[in-house]
Write an enzyme that holds these catalytic residues in place. Sequence first.
Site, PDB file in Angstrom:
ATOM      1  N   THR A   5      51.261  43.417  29.073  1.00  0.00           N
ATOM      2  CA  THR A   5      50.250  42.517  29.606  1.00  0.00           C
ATOM      3  C   THR A   5      50.937  41.383  30.366  1.00  0.00           C
ATOM      4  OG1 THR A   5      50.204  40.947  27.766  1.00  0.00           O
ATOM      5  CG2 THR A   5      48.944  42.977  27.501  1.00  0.00           C
ATOM      6  N   GLU A   6      50.145  40.565  31.040  1.00  0.00           N
ATOM      7  CA  GLU A   6      50.723  39.436  31.751  1.00  0.00           C
ATOM      8  C   GLU A   6      51.390  38.458  30.789  1.00  0.00           C
ATOM      9  OE1 GLU A   6      47.633  37.788  34.141  1.00  0.00           O
ATOM     10  OE2 GLU A   6      47.663  39.436  35.587  1.00  0.00           O
ATOM     11  N   TYR A   7      50.739  38.217  29.648  1.00  0.00           N
ATOM     12  CA  TYR A   7      51.344  37.328  28.652  1.00  0.00           C
ATOM     13  C   TYR A   7      52.615  37.939  28.074  1.00  0.00           C
ATOM     14  CZ  TYR A   7      47.444  34.006  28.433  1.00  0.00           C
ATOM     15  OH  TYR A   7      46.521  33.037  28.723  1.00  0.00           O
ATOM     16  N   ASP A  26      31.108  37.347  23.913  1.00  0.00           N
ATOM     17  CA  ASP A  26      31.921  36.894  22.789  1.00  0.00           C
ATOM     18  C   ASP A  26      32.009  38.042  21.785  1.00  0.00           C
ATOM     19  OD1 ASP A  26      32.800  35.680  20.313  1.00  0.00           O
ATOM     20  OD2 ASP A  26      32.282  33.743  21.192  1.00  0.00           O
ATOM     21  N   GLU A  72      35.659  40.340  27.745  1.00  0.00           N
ATOM     22  CA  GLU A  72      36.233  39.014  27.991  1.00  0.00           C
ATOM     23  C   GLU A  72      35.104  37.990  28.016  1.00  0.00           C
ATOM     24  OE1 GLU A  72      38.221  35.881  28.307  1.00  0.00           O
ATOM     25  OE2 GLU A  72      39.427  37.725  28.283  1.00  0.00           O
ATOM     26  N   ASP A 103      43.919  34.758  21.093  1.00  0.00           N
ATOM     27  CA  ASP A 103      43.975  33.334  20.784  1.00  0.00           C
ATOM     28  C   ASP A 103      44.355  33.162  19.309  1.00  0.00           C
ATOM     29  OD1 ASP A 103      43.456  30.623  20.277  1.00  0.00           O
ATOM     30  OD2 ASP A 103      41.828  30.567  21.745  1.00  0.00           O
ATOM     31  N   GLU A 162      39.157  46.987  24.742  1.00  0.00           N
ATOM     32  CA  GLU A 162      40.111  45.888  24.605  1.00  0.00           C
ATOM     33  C   GLU A 162      39.308  44.603  24.501  1.00  0.00           C
ATOM     34  OE1 GLU A 162      43.957  43.673  26.663  1.00  0.00           O
ATOM     35  OE2 GLU A 162      42.856  45.173  27.814  1.00  0.00           O
TER      36      GLU A 162
END
Length: 213
Positions: A192-194, A96, A68, A118, A43
């Site tokens: 997911t949290e979002y 990255d 992440e 993003d 992920e």
Amino acid sequence: MRLRNIPGAREAIAESPFVVHDEESMKGKWHDFFGNDNPIHIEIGMGKGTYIMESAKRNPNINYIGIEKYSSVLLRALEKREEESNLNNLIFIRMDAEYIENVFAPDEVDNIFLNFSDPWPKDRNAKRRLTSTRFLDRYEHIMKKSGKVTFKTDNNDLFDFSLESAKEKGWEIVIMTRDLHKSEYNEGNIMTEYEKKFSGLGHKINMMVIKMP
């Protein structure tokens, strides 16, 4: 908004046994790292780790690697990971995604998950989007031919861009829905949290699953 400046985050990550710190040395050796030949799912932009940790719990015969780049966000995932002592099929990397080809060898990754990435809304930043043709090129270099990329977002413009990127590269669109939670594909979906936040606000969740040509 992402957290970025929690004091001590980098130090905590550097000391954590749940983070691979020499990731480039692991290229082509991830199955050795996990000690098995199970599929490898990654992920990219895992945030606080809700999705990948639940995935690892549900699928003990799959190896998961969470990527992440923000230390303060990864720290939150580590705090959750420390409470789950039995997840031997999960590890994290702080990096990255631009350098992903330095970390994984050709045919080493089975599937890739991109959750609420993003959007980089300005046109000049389009190449930084994780579903751009530039990143699809990178995924082609590390994934098995049978591999798939699963992408979820509430951002309609980003979703349209992502569909066009897939078509431009000749990728097969295996699944596409603009309202995941009311579709047949919602069964077994890990939020997911979002996703919980945005769907709670009434946003429809877009999802696509694409496969290399």
